[in-house]
Design a protein around this motif. Structure first.
Motif, PDB file in Angstrom:
ATOM      1  N   SER A  10       0.861  -1.318  -0.025  1.00  0.00           N
ATOM      2  CA  SER A  10      -0.006   0.046   0.051  1.00  0.00           C
ATOM      3  C   SER A  10       0.822   1.235  -0.013  1.00  0.00           C
ATOM      4  CB  SER A  10      -0.924  -0.024   1.152  1.00  0.00           C
ATOM      5  OG  SER A  10      -1.661  -1.086   1.300  1.00  0.00           O
ATOM      6  N   GLY A  11       2.060   1.284  -0.696  1.00  0.00           N
ATOM      7  CA  GLY A  11       2.978   2.347  -0.484  1.00  0.00           C
ATOM      8  C   GLY A  11       3.110   2.668   0.666  1.00  0.00           C
ATOM      9  N   LEU A  12       3.190   4.113   0.928  1.00  0.00           N
ATOM     10  CA  LEU A  12       3.627   4.491   2.387  1.00  0.00           C
ATOM     11  C   LEU A  12       2.318   4.465   3.556  1.00  0.00           C
ATOM     12  CD1 LEU A  12       5.100   8.282   1.728  1.00  0.00           C
ATOM     13  CD2 LEU A  12       6.276   6.342   1.988  1.00  0.00           C
ATOM     14  N   MET A  13       1.414   3.690   3.155  1.00  0.00           N
ATOM     15  CA  MET A  13       0.268   3.455   4.014  1.00  0.00           C
ATOM     16  C   MET A  13       0.585   2.345   5.052  1.00  0.00           C
ATOM     17  SD  MET A  13      -2.752   4.873   2.763  1.00  0.00           S
ATOM     18  CE  MET A  13      -3.588   3.977   1.736  1.00  0.00           C
ATOM     19  N   ARG A  14       1.329   1.280   4.405  1.00  0.00           N
ATOM     20  CA  ARG A  14       1.723   0.211   5.258  1.00  0.00           C
ATOM     21  C   ARG A  14       3.195  -0.216   4.964  1.00  0.00           C
ATOM     22  NH1 ARG A  14      -0.911  -3.641   8.409  1.00  0.00           N
ATOM     23  NH2 ARG A  14      -2.931  -2.754   7.938  1.00  0.00           N
ATOM     24  N   GLY A  15       3.956   0.495   5.826  1.00  0.00           N
ATOM     25  CA  GLY A  15       5.507   0.135   5.834  1.00  0.00           C
ATOM     26  C   GLY A  15       6.180  -0.870   6.687  1.00  0.00           C
TER      27      GLY A  15
END
Ligand code: ZN
Length: 430
Positions: free
Chosen positions: A159-164
């Motif tokens: 989720s990109g920067l949403m779930r790092g």
């Protein structure tokens, strides 16, 4: 609405020198809109799945979000600190979370054979450290927070920067003599959270959610409606009440219990959460205070989280269109994007340089597209992609009228104003 200052020292930058370039092609390995636009715009660089580097443009946005968070945390009495990410196993053994979190916590042996881990959260650390600061009821309440790097070995970092797997977290911890004091601060912290999201132009729903492992009390998540979200909430637009689907006892179409409006359902992004931890951690770590009579009691604790990187990604998910990002002015990397279209007209270059200097003088932050090799079309496409709120164009055409052309990122129409009309520019960026 307060506008937080751009904390970075540099107010102006030439795009010809900018570290981090825009690119026309979408990254082939991303599915999340936030990652696609941020990578294309030169805000971030992907090092591996779930691990991103912030380049100058992205870091400026992040720092502005952090400035908003700091102002609101300081305003409710928070003291900022910064704890270590590297943690000894023993601390986590005490709460049973070394075992419980082993699937997502990076755990390994150091060279001397000790088990260490990278913190996913800091309740254990804070409860341990607080024993040196809290002895008496006179020491309480206390509020400390940090903006610090956390690690989670996420199996589905898509989720990109949403779930790092490596990400920033603002975590606030509160310490109290009683449940009442904790409850009172829980409301105050919640209000501060609402102000933070509001200042980022986001509409958040304070959503009832399950207690997780620490508490049977209701906890709250702050949710922003978005198709990119991993949560589903039932919410009331009228009064703002909401429940996470996981614990909901209402459904779509029901009448809201407080205002009778119809309940809606939607996907949403969790941008913050607040927990009443009770005395679980203080009992484990022997975090006690003495009351007026000298009797000892466990300290009541709360913890409150916001992921600044996730917040940045949420802003991109909510404020973007097919051309790129549309930053709200409170978090935009620059207030203005100055574009010169020199063609063969040397006067344009000269006047654009002069205008760049004027913006600097007036303390209006500016990204100056002074690139010589780019066509007007490429420059406009980049401006839309990067998404700075106000675009200012200087070309032969505008100079014939002794004018500049201005355009807001979220509007279609352009407008010419006199070349020396800085007042209008100032009114646009405030
Ligand atoms: Zn309602």
């Amino acid at each position: 609405m307060k506008i937080s200052p751009i904390t970075a020292t540099v107010r102006y930058m030439r795009q010809s020198k900018l570290f981090g370039k825009t690119r026309k092609e979408k990254p082939s390995d991303e599915i999340a809109k936030n990652a696609i636009l941020l990578e294309q715009g030169g805000f971030i660089y992907k090092t591996m799945a779930g691990v991103y580097d912030y380049l100058p443009l992205g870091f400026r946005v992040l720092e502005r979000i952090n400035a908003i968070i700091r102002e609101e945390m300081n305003a409710i009495g928070g003291q900022e600190l910064f704890l270590s990410a590297l943690q000894p196993r023993e601390r986590w053994e005490k709460t049973g979370r070394w075992e419980k979190l082993k699937d997502i916590m990076y755990q390994f042996k150091d060279n001397s054979g000790h088990d260490v881990g990278l913190a996913t959260t800091h309740e254990e650390a804070l409860a341990r450290i607080a024993t040196h600061s809290i002895q008496s009821y006179k020491d309480l309440p206390l509020f400390v927070y940090q903006i610090q790097t956390k690690f989670r070995d996420e199996p589905r970092a898509k989720s990109g920067l949403m779930r790092g797997r490596e990400f920033l977290m603002k975590d606030l911890y509160s310490f109290h003599t009683s449940k009442e004091s904790l409850n009172e601060f829980y409301e105050i912290a919640g209000k501060a959270y609402e102000r933070i999201f509001e200042r980022c132009n986001l509409t958040s729903y304070k959503t009832e959610a399950g207690g997780g492992t620490f508490t049977n009390d209701i906890t709250h998540e702050y949710q922003v409606l978005s198709e990119a979200g991993e949560d589903t909430i039932f919410y009331c637009e009228q009064c703002g009440c909401a429940q996470n689907k996981e614990i909901a006892n209402i459904k779509e179409g029901d009448a809201c219990s407080s205002c009778k409006a119809k309940i809606k359902v939607g996907k949403s992004i969790e941008v913050g959460n607040i927990f009443r931890l009770g005395t679980v951690f203080s009992e484990t770590f022997n975090l006690l205070y003495s009351d007026e009579k000298g009797q000892k009691h466990p300290v009541w604790m709360g913890s409150y989280g916001i992921g600044p990187g996730r917040l940045l990604a949420t802003i991109v998910e909510v404020f973007s269109d097919e051309k790129g990002i549309r930053w709200p002015s409170s978090v935009a990397p620059f207030q203005t994007h100055l574009i010169s279209i020199p063609g063969n007209d040397l006067m344009v270059e000269k006047k654009a340089e002069e205008f760049y200097a004027t913006l600097n003088d007036k303390n209006i932050s500016v990204l100056f597209d002074d690139r010589k090799e780019k066509s007007p079309g490429e420059k406009f496409a980049d401006a839309d992609l990067i998404g700075i709120p106000l675009r200012i164009v200087i070309s032969s055409k505008t100079l014939k009228e002794n004018a500049i052309e201005i355009k807001k990122r979220d509007e279609e129409k352009t407008k010419n104003i006199p070349y020396d009309d800085i007042k209008t520019i100032i009114s646009y960026v405030q």
